[in-house]
Design a protein around this motif. Sequence first.
Motif, PDB file in Angstrom:
ATOM      1  N   ILE A   1       0.829  -1.201   0.000  1.00 24.73           N
ATOM      2  CA  ILE A   1       0.000   0.000   0.000  1.00 24.73           C
ATOM      3  C   ILE A   1       0.864   1.252   0.000  1.00 24.73           C
ATOM      4  CG2 ILE A   1      -0.219   0.160   2.518  1.00 24.73           C
ATOM      5  CD1 ILE A   1      -2.941   0.869  -0.178  1.00 24.73           C
ATOM      6  N   GLY A   2       2.037   1.183   0.614  1.00 29.65           N
ATOM      7  CA  GLY A   2       2.923   2.345   0.631  1.00 29.65           C
ATOM      8  C   GLY A   2       3.389   2.744  -0.753  1.00 29.65           C
ATOM      9  N   SER A   3       3.649   1.756  -1.616  1.00 34.06           N
ATOM     10  CA  SER A   3       4.061   2.071  -2.986  1.00 34.06           C
ATOM     11  C   SER A   3       2.916   2.727  -3.754  1.00 34.06           C
ATOM     12  CB  SER A   3       4.535   0.812  -3.704  1.00 34.06           C
ATOM     13  OG  SER A   3       3.501  -0.155  -3.789  1.00 34.06           O
ATOM     14  N   THR A   4       1.677   2.300  -3.472  1.00 35.69           N
ATOM     15  CA  THR A   4       0.521   2.946  -4.087  1.00 35.69           C
ATOM     16  C   THR A   4       0.395   4.385  -3.610  1.00 35.69           C
ATOM     17  OG1 THR A   4      -0.662   0.847  -4.287  1.00 35.69           O
ATOM     18  CG2 THR A   4      -1.989   2.848  -4.335  1.00 35.69           C
ATOM     19  N   ASN A   5       0.569   4.592  -2.311  1.00 36.92           N
ATOM     20  CA  ASN A   5       0.525   5.952  -1.773  1.00 36.92           C
ATOM     21  C   ASN A   5       1.596   6.828  -2.403  1.00 36.92           C
ATOM     22  OD1 ASN A   5      -1.525   5.106  -0.047  1.00 36.92           O
ATOM     23  ND2 ASN A   5      -0.134   4.719   1.653  1.00 36.92           N
ATOM     24  N   LEU A   6       2.783   6.261  -2.584  1.00 35.51           N
ATOM     25  CA  LEU A   6       3.876   7.012  -3.205  1.00 35.51           C
ATOM     26  C   LEU A   6       3.510   7.455  -4.614  1.00 35.51           C
ATOM     27  CD1 LEU A   6       6.794   8.049  -3.327  1.00 35.51           C
ATOM     28  CD2 LEU A   6       7.496   5.742  -4.025  1.00 35.51           C
ATOM     29  N   LYS A   7       2.984   6.537  -5.406  1.00 38.31           N
ATOM     30  CA  LYS A   7       2.599   6.876  -6.782  1.00 38.31           C
ATOM     31  C   LYS A   7       1.481   7.910  -6.806  1.00 38.31           C
ATOM     32  CE  LYS A   7       3.887   2.353  -8.692  1.00 38.31           C
ATOM     33  NZ  LYS A   7       3.367   1.093  -9.290  1.00 38.31           N
ATOM     34  N   ASP A   8       0.489   7.753  -5.919  1.00 40.65           N
ATOM     35  CA  ASP A   8      -0.606   8.718  -5.858  1.00 40.65           C
ATOM     36  C   ASP A   8      -0.091  10.113  -5.501  1.00 40.65           C
ATOM     37  OD1 ASP A   8      -2.515   6.848  -6.535  1.00 40.65           O
ATOM     38  OD2 ASP A   8      -3.136   6.454  -4.462  1.00 40.65           O
ATOM     39  N   ALA A   9       0.812  10.162  -4.530  1.00 37.89           N
ATOM     40  CA  ALA A   9       1.350  11.456  -4.107  1.00 37.89           C
ATOM     41  C   ALA A   9       2.174  12.104  -5.211  1.00 37.89           C
ATOM     42  CB  ALA A   9       2.192  11.278  -2.845  1.00 37.89           C
ATOM     43  N   MET A  10       2.966  11.305  -5.919  1.00 36.30           N
ATOM     44  CA  MET A  10       3.828  11.851  -6.964  1.00 36.30           C
ATOM     45  C   MET A  10       3.020  12.327  -8.171  1.00 36.30           C
ATOM     46  SD  MET A  10       7.222   9.420  -6.860  1.00 36.30           S
ATOM     47  CE  MET A  10       8.187  10.637  -7.773  1.00 36.30           C
ATOM     48  N   ALA A  11       1.808  11.808  -8.331  1.00 38.86           N
ATOM     49  CA  ALA A  11       0.971  12.205  -9.462  1.00 38.86           C
ATOM     50  C   ALA A  11       0.227  13.510  -9.195  1.00 38.86           C
ATOM     51  CB  ALA A  11      -0.027  11.104  -9.786  1.00 38.86           C
ATOM     52  N   SER A  12       0.278  14.010  -7.972  1.00 38.23           N
ATOM     53  CA  SER A  12      -0.484  15.200  -7.601  1.00 38.23           C
ATOM     54  C   SER A  12       0.340  16.474  -7.728  1.00 38.23           C
ATOM     55  CB  SER A  12      -0.987  15.065  -6.160  1.00 38.23           C
ATOM     56  OG  SER A  12      -1.580  16.269  -5.729  1.00 38.23           O
ATOM     57  N   ASP A  13      -0.290  17.520  -8.247  1.00 36.88           N
ATOM     58  CA  ASP A  13       0.358  18.831  -8.320  1.00 36.88           C
ATOM     59  C   ASP A  13       0.451  19.494  -6.955  1.00 36.88           C
ATOM     60  OD1 ASP A  13       0.605  18.601 -11.078  1.00 36.88           O
ATOM     61  OD2 ASP A  13      -1.288  19.626 -11.488  1.00 36.88           O
ATOM     62  N   LEU A  14      -0.265  18.942  -5.965  1.00 36.63           N
ATOM     63  CA  LEU A  14      -0.268  19.529  -4.626  1.00 36.63           C
ATOM     64  C   LEU A  14       0.831  18.960  -3.737  1.00 36.63           C
ATOM     65  CD1 LEU A  14      -4.120  19.487  -3.852  1.00 36.63           C
ATOM     66  CD2 LEU A  14      -2.769  21.182  -5.119  1.00 36.63           C
ATOM     67  N   ILE A  15       1.548  17.952  -4.257  1.00 37.74           N
ATOM     68  CA  ILE A  15       2.550  17.225  -3.469  1.00 37.74           C
ATOM     69  C   ILE A  15       3.891  17.211  -4.198  1.00 37.74           C
ATOM     70  CG2 ILE A  15       3.148  15.008  -2.414  1.00 37.74           C
ATOM     71  CD1 ILE A  15       0.671  16.105  -1.158  1.00 37.74           C
ATOM     72  N   ASP A  16       4.947  17.386  -3.437  1.00 40.37           N
ATOM     73  CA  ASP A  16       6.306  17.198  -3.937  1.00 40.37           C
ATOM     74  C   ASP A  16       6.982  16.171  -3.036  1.00 40.37           C
ATOM     75  OD1 ASP A  16       8.807  17.345  -5.050  1.00 40.37           O
ATOM     76  OD2 ASP A  16       9.246  19.378  -4.363  1.00 40.37           O
ATOM     77  N   VAL A  17       7.063  14.925  -3.512  1.00 36.25           N
ATOM     78  CA  VAL A  17       7.687  13.865  -2.713  1.00 36.25           C
ATOM     79  C   VAL A  17       9.201  14.032  -2.781  1.00 36.25           C
ATOM     80  CG1 VAL A  17       7.940  11.392  -2.338  1.00 36.25           C
ATOM     81  CG2 VAL A  17       5.761  12.292  -3.186  1.00 36.25           C
ATOM     82  N   VAL A  18       9.793  14.369  -1.657  1.00 37.90           N
ATOM     83  CA  VAL A  18      11.231  14.671  -1.640  1.00 37.90           C
ATOM     84  C   VAL A  18      12.047  13.588  -0.948  1.00 37.90           C
ATOM     85  CG1 VAL A  18      10.834  17.155  -1.755  1.00 37.90           C
ATOM     86  CG2 VAL A  18      11.007  16.048   0.488  1.00 37.90           C
ATOM     87  N   ALA A  19      11.394  12.683  -0.216  1.00 38.86           N
ATOM     88  CA  ALA A  19      12.165  11.671   0.517  1.00 38.86           C
ATOM     89  C   ALA A  19      11.305  10.440   0.779  1.00 38.86           C
ATOM     90  CB  ALA A  19      12.678  12.233   1.842  1.00 38.86           C
ATOM     91  N   VAL A  20      11.988   9.298   0.873  1.00 38.08           N
ATOM     92  CA  VAL A  20      11.348   8.017   1.183  1.00 38.08           C
ATOM     93  C   VAL A  20      12.242   7.257   2.139  1.00 38.08           C
ATOM     94  CG1 VAL A  20      10.973   5.709   0.199  1.00 38.08           C
ATOM     95  CG2 VAL A  20       9.857   7.674  -0.832  1.00 38.08           C
ATOM     96  N   ALA A  21      11.627   6.487   3.033  1.00 38.17           N
ATOM     97  CA  ALA A  21      12.388   5.598   3.919  1.00 38.17           C
ATOM     98  C   ALA A  21      11.749   4.216   3.902  1.00 38.17           C
ATOM     99  CB  ALA A  21      12.414   6.146   5.342  1.00 38.17           C
ATOM    100  N   ASP A  22      12.594   3.196   3.837  1.00 37.74           N
ATOM    101  CA  ASP A  22      12.116   1.817   3.947  1.00 37.74           C
ATOM    102  C   ASP A  22      13.284   0.929   4.346  1.00 37.74           C
ATOM    103  OD1 ASP A  22       9.403   0.253   2.801  1.00 37.74           O
ATOM    104  OD2 ASP A  22      11.185  -1.009   3.014  1.00 37.74           O
ATOM    105  N   LEU A  23      12.991  -0.086   5.157  1.00 39.06           N
ATOM    106  CA  LEU A  23      14.038  -0.976   5.635  1.00 39.06           C
ATOM    107  C   LEU A  23      14.602  -1.852   4.527  1.00 39.06           C
ATOM    108  CD1 LEU A  23      12.428  -2.139   9.018  1.00 39.06           C
ATOM    109  CD2 LEU A  23      14.239  -0.434   8.695  1.00 39.06           C
TER     110      LEU A  23
END
Length: 350
Positions: free
Chosen positions: A14-36
């Motif tokens: 689900i996190g990868s889906t959230n990442l893609k959704d956020a990156m597709a939005s003009d209201l969001i700038d995804v600047v960092a990700v963390a995962d083990l």
Amino acid sequence: MEPIKLGVIGVGVIGSTNLKDAMASDLIDVVAVADLRAERRQFAQEQGVARVYQDGRELLDEDDEVEAVIIAFPAMGRTAMALRAFARGKHVLTEKPVAMNAREVETMIEARGDLVAACFSARYRFHEPARVATELVASGALGQLHRLHVRALHAAGPRTDRVPPPWRESFTMNAGGILTNWSCYDLDYILGIAGWRFRPKTVLANWWPCVPQFSHHVAPESDADAHFVAMVTGEDGCVLTVERCEFMPLADEDAWQIIGSDGSLRLQMTATRGGRIVHDDSAGDDGVASHVIWEGDSAPGGGSLLIEDFAQAIREGREPATNLDRSLVLARIMDAIYASAASGGAVDIC
């Protein structure tokens, strides 16, 4: 509006889906990700994320550009990560369930301050049918609400080669089973459409684990519910009934109703094909008349709109669709369902 500088902590299914959704939005700038996991960090880099971290705590402590974070890993660690985010002055959007229990949600509320905190349990309320149903209830057309009803039963499918995730039906990792994994959506949906007017008072419930013949659908260490049923009475006399199951020997059924003194609604939460909302109206002299007030296909998910609502709430200084206070209502109901099942009797919600 100026895009929100977002970090995503946890980019699994689900996190990868959230990442893609956020990156597709003009209201969001995804600047960092963390995962083990290294392969997930590589996935984020391939999506164009500028900075990746192994540990979410590193992201929170070291990345001053991040204004807000999505927390999307099993519930057992969400509260500690959210508290750290609040301490660093960052807004928080968590996957569901928001925490392991109501006490943890209360702790998050105490630490939140003026920051925006939201939960993905509101995902399905961003669909058009939810809006139509919410508007009808708000208009007063149903009168005094008497009953909120959810029955979502799903038969077990064939055996597959898929390895079941260990958290799916686990009290240790995700606070429970189908109740915490899926019925947080159910509760958010039905209570949200009802305008959050329902005030839970007493719960009588029971639950059952996955049956042995379908145990291949869950991890060997699974110890939580695959099927539960609950009746929740409200302070004003309204009654909520909710039942959901997965991996069980039964036929599929999806029946939702909101029943009032002057009429009722028949609806569904996840009808992606041929869905409709029916208003059963008692206003005339000829008994009950049924009217289809919405019909069509409801797009799956809704996470992208929820993420945008979170971003807008931050910029506009308002509450998101499901904030921590509403999440606390859901958590108290879920805690009481498990407590009632354990005791064999009714449990009062404090």
